[in-house]
Design a protein around this motif. Sequence first.
Motif, PDB file in Angstrom:
ATOM      1  N   LEU A 327       0.618  -1.239   0.034  1.00 43.25           N
ATOM      2  CA  LEU A 327       0.157   0.120   0.004  1.00 43.25           C
ATOM      3  C   LEU A 327       0.858   1.249  -0.031  1.00 43.25           C
ATOM      4  CD1 LEU A 327      -2.494  -1.236   2.730  1.00 43.25           C
ATOM      5  CD2 LEU A 327      -3.053  -1.127   0.207  1.00 43.25           C
ATOM      6  N   MET A 328       2.020   1.282   0.477  1.00 41.99           N
ATOM      7  CA  MET A 328       2.732   2.508   0.934  1.00 41.99           C
ATOM      8  C   MET A 328       4.160   2.423  -0.111  1.00 41.99           C
ATOM      9  SD  MET A 328       2.623   2.330   5.019  1.00 41.99           S
ATOM     10  CE  MET A 328       4.136   3.395   5.155  1.00 41.99           C
ATOM     11  N   ALA A 329       4.421   1.514  -0.812  1.00 44.69           N
ATOM     12  CA  ALA A 329       5.524   1.833  -1.581  1.00 44.69           C
ATOM     13  C   ALA A 329       5.454   2.972  -2.466  1.00 44.69           C
ATOM     14  CB  ALA A 329       5.963   0.354  -2.297  1.00 44.69           C
ATOM     15  N   CYS A 330       6.475   3.526  -2.996  1.00 44.30           N
ATOM     16  CA  CYS A 330       6.458   4.907  -3.554  1.00 44.30           C
ATOM     17  C   CYS A 330       6.085   4.890  -5.072  1.00 44.30           C
ATOM     18  CB  CYS A 330       7.974   5.591  -3.413  1.00 44.30           C
ATOM     19  SG  CYS A 330       9.193   4.862  -3.998  1.00 44.30           S
ATOM     20  N   THR A 331       6.049   3.684  -5.689  1.00 48.99           N
ATOM     21  CA  THR A 331       5.594   3.768  -7.100  1.00 48.99           C
ATOM     22  C   THR A 331       4.533   2.419  -7.208  1.00 48.99           C
ATOM     23  OG1 THR A 331       7.388   2.238  -7.774  1.00 48.99           O
ATOM     24  CG2 THR A 331       7.946   4.588  -7.713  1.00 48.99           C
ATOM     25  N   PRO A 332       3.896   2.348  -8.299  1.00 49.24           N
ATOM     26  CA  PRO A 332       2.874   1.503  -8.436  1.00 49.24           C
ATOM     27  C   PRO A 332       3.640   0.026  -8.755  1.00 49.24           C
ATOM     28  CG  PRO A 332       2.215   3.594  -9.760  1.00 49.24           C
ATOM     29  CD  PRO A 332       3.369   3.886  -9.181  1.00 49.24           C
ATOM     30  N   GLU A 333       4.725   0.446  -9.487  1.00 47.29           N
ATOM     31  CA  GLU A 333       5.422  -0.911  -9.954  1.00 47.29           C
ATOM     32  C   GLU A 333       5.805  -1.506  -8.537  1.00 47.29           C
ATOM     33  OE1 GLU A 333       5.467   1.693 -13.199  1.00 47.29           O
ATOM     34  OE2 GLU A 333       6.061   1.946 -11.286  1.00 47.29           O
ATOM     35  N   LEU A 334       6.696  -0.820  -7.605  1.00 44.17           N
ATOM     36  CA  LEU A 334       6.885  -1.480  -6.385  1.00 44.17           C
ATOM     37  C   LEU A 334       5.924  -1.974  -5.624  1.00 44.17           C
ATOM     38  CD1 LEU A 334       9.851   1.022  -5.343  1.00 44.17           C
ATOM     39  CD2 LEU A 334       9.779  -0.964  -6.649  1.00 44.17           C
ATOM     40  N   ARG A 335       4.629  -1.235  -5.393  1.00 48.21           N
ATOM     41  CA  ARG A 335       3.447  -2.067  -4.758  1.00 48.21           C
ATOM     42  C   ARG A 335       3.037  -3.054  -5.294  1.00 48.21           C
ATOM     43  NH1 ARG A 335       2.305   3.810  -4.743  1.00 48.21           N
ATOM     44  NH2 ARG A 335       0.830   3.759  -6.535  1.00 48.21           N
ATOM     45  N   ASN A 336       3.376  -3.318  -6.835  1.00 48.75           N
ATOM     46  CA  ASN A 336       3.001  -4.639  -7.567  1.00 48.75           C
ATOM     47  C   ASN A 336       3.907  -5.649  -7.031  1.00 48.75           C
ATOM     48  OD1 ASN A 336       0.514  -3.992  -8.989  1.00 48.75           O
ATOM     49  ND2 ASN A 336       1.713  -2.970 -10.617  1.00 48.75           N
ATOM     50  N   ILE A 337       5.270  -5.203  -6.892  1.00 50.25           N
ATOM     51  CA  ILE A 337       6.234  -6.301  -6.534  1.00 50.25           C
ATOM     52  C   ILE A 337       6.159  -6.881  -5.180  1.00 50.25           C
ATOM     53  CG2 ILE A 337       8.838  -6.499  -5.764  1.00 50.25           C
ATOM     54  CD1 ILE A 337       9.335  -4.781  -8.194  1.00 50.25           C
ATOM     55  N   ALA A 338       5.589  -5.750  -4.368  1.00 48.60           N
ATOM     56  CA  ALA A 338       5.018  -6.330  -3.087  1.00 48.60           C
ATOM     57  C   ALA A 338       4.039  -7.626  -3.033  1.00 48.60           C
ATOM     58  CB  ALA A 338       4.652  -5.190  -2.067  1.00 48.60           C
ATOM     59  N   LYS A 339       3.078  -6.907  -3.817  1.00 50.14           N
ATOM     60  CA  LYS A 339       2.010  -8.020  -3.885  1.00 50.14           C
ATOM     61  C   LYS A 339       2.287  -9.269  -4.457  1.00 50.14           C
ATOM     62  CE  LYS A 339      -1.355  -4.265  -4.552  1.00 50.14           C
ATOM     63  NZ  LYS A 339      -2.176  -3.516  -5.619  1.00 50.14           N
ATOM     64  N   ASN A 340       3.067  -9.203  -5.280  1.00 45.59           N
ATOM     65  CA  ASN A 340       3.802 -10.708  -6.073  1.00 45.59           C
ATOM     66  C   ASN A 340       4.567 -11.520  -4.772  1.00 45.59           C
ATOM     67  OD1 ASN A 340       2.924  -9.793  -8.456  1.00 45.59           O
ATOM     68  ND2 ASN A 340       4.766  -9.063  -9.252  1.00 45.59           N
ATOM     69  N   ILE A 341       5.406 -10.628  -4.145  1.00 42.97           N
ATOM     70  CA  ILE A 341       5.989 -11.505  -2.897  1.00 42.97           C
ATOM     71  C   ILE A 341       4.853 -12.005  -1.929  1.00 42.97           C
ATOM     72  CG2 ILE A 341       7.688 -11.308  -1.016  1.00 42.97           C
ATOM     73  CD1 ILE A 341       8.868  -8.595  -2.533  1.00 42.97           C
ATOM     74  N   ILE A 342       3.962 -11.216  -1.800  1.00 38.82           N
ATOM     75  CA  ILE A 342       2.875 -12.015  -0.807  1.00 38.82           C
ATOM     76  C   ILE A 342       2.239 -12.975  -1.321  1.00 38.82           C
ATOM     77  CG2 ILE A 342       0.638 -11.447   0.229  1.00 38.82           C
ATOM     78  CD1 ILE A 342       1.721  -8.625   0.366  1.00 38.82           C
ATOM     79  N   LYS A 343       1.955 -13.088  -2.700  1.00 41.95           N
ATOM     80  CA  LYS A 343       1.513 -14.077  -3.288  1.00 41.95           C
ATOM     81  C   LYS A 343       2.487 -15.477  -3.196  1.00 41.95           C
ATOM     82  CE  LYS A 343      -0.543 -15.708  -7.645  1.00 41.95           C
ATOM     83  NZ  LYS A 343      -1.435 -15.394  -8.840  1.00 41.95           N
TER      84      LYS A 343
END
Length: 485
Positions: A327-343
Amino acid sequence: MFPNSFPKDSIFMNSKLLIGIISIFLSTLFFTSFSQKASITIQNKTYANEQLYILKERDFISKLIDTIATFIPNASGIATVDIPCKDPYFIILPLFKQKAWFCLEPNQKYTLLLPNKLYLTIEDSLNAYFQPFEFFATTIPYDSSITQNAIVELNFSIDTLIEKHLKTIRYKIKRKTVDSLLNLIEKSFAYCKTPYFQQYLFYKLVWLKHFSYERDANFIIKNYFSEKPVLLNNLAYIELFNEIFYDYLSLYATTKWGENVFTSIAKAKSPTDLRKDLRRNPAFTNDTLIDLVILKGLHDAYFTNTLPNKIKFPTTQLKMTLDSMSLMACTPELRNIAKNIIKKINQEEKIFIFEEYPLYDLSGTEYYLRNFIGKFLYVNICDFRSYRFLIEQKKIKAIFSRFSNKLHVIHIVLYPQKDKLQKLILEHQLIGTFLTTPYPEELKKRLRDPVIPHYVLYAPDGKVFSSNAPPPEENLIPYFTNLLK
C-alpha cells in the motif's frame, strides 16, 4: 481587433475545438502505448506441431512467471506470434531440455535462431538437480546492432576477458590495466545505440569494477544505484543489484546503522521506520531505491530463514510489513512487486493438503501426516526409480539418527517396488517411516516445486516450518542441533 474583443460564441467554439483536439491527442497516445507490440518468428522443423510457451517474469524479486503467449509451429516448424511490448523486456522460451532468453523491444520483428529440439531423458526427469540449458538466442539474419545480439557479443567478450586476465582483474588489481580493458570494451560496443543496451553495457562494466577493485558496497550503492535511475527490467542492473543487496536487511541489522531494523520489523512492522533505518547510511539518497531494497530484503529474509547463523525476523511480522509495502511503496511498480512477493509466500505455504491426503505403509495400512504430530517431521518425497535413492537414504540415516527423540523422518516413496524396498530397509537398517501413494502424479502436482527428491520440514504443531527444506547434507547437523534444543 485585440484578442479580448472576440465574440463570446467564437471563444466558446474555439474552446470546444481545442478540447476536441486534446481529446483526440490523448486517445491516440493511449491507444498507441497499449497497441505497441513485438513480433517473433521461429523456423525449425524439429518443433513442428509442438505447443510452445512464451513466459515472462513479473518482477526480478519474486520471479513469479506468467505465460504471455502460446503457439504451435506448423508442419514446417514455422510460427509467428505478436507480443505486447511497451518497453524492452526479456521473454523466456522453454524448449524442453533447453531454455532461450530473448530481449524484445517495441515495434520490432525478429526471427529467432533456435537449436534443434532435445527431449528430457528419463535420467533428466529423475535428477533432482537437473536444470535446462539456458542461453541467449540470436536472430536470423544476424545483425549485431540488435540489442539482443549486442548483449550476446558483450557477454562473450566479458567471459573471454575474465578468462584471459583473471589474475590481473581479480587478484593483482592493477586499476589502470583494468580500466584500460574496460574502456576498450566500451569503445568496441559504441555501435549499438539502443538505450537498453547502453544501460546494460554500463552495469556490466560496473559489475567488472566491483569484481576487481571497487569492492566497497556503500561506494557502489552511492555512485551506481542512489545516483542513477532504478531499472527494474535491465538484466545487468538486476545482476549487480542482487549481488549487492542479497539478504540485505538481515546483514544490515548487524551493523550500527541498522541496529533498529529488527525492531522496525518485529515490533513496529513499519516500512516508514525501515526507510529511516536505511537513510542512516549516507549511501542511500534515492527513495525508490530504498523501497526496492526493503522489498528485496523482506523477500530474502523470508526465503532464507532456514540458513544458520543469521538474524531471523518473525514470519508473521515480515508478512505484515509486506502488506504495508503493498500500500505504501513509492511507485505502482513497487507496490505490485510487494503483492507478488505476498502471493509467492502464500503459494509457498500451501504445499500439501496433507490433513486429508491418505498415505500407505508397505503393508497397506492407511496413514495421514497428522498422525505424526508432536515432533518435528522431516518429510522426504523421493522416487524409488532414481539411481540416487539409496545414497540419499544413507545420508538421511547418517544425519538424522542422532535426532530421533525430537525429530521423525517420513519417506513418501513414489513408484516403489515394495519387496525390493523392504529388502533395502532391512539390509541397510534405514531409518524413518516409509509411506507410499497409489497416485504419485497427483501428489507431485500438489508440490509448489515438483523437483524430486523434495524435502519439507514440519513443526511439532503440524504447521509447515520450511516448505523447501535443505537436502540431507553434513552442514545441517549444527543447524538441527540448534533448532531442536
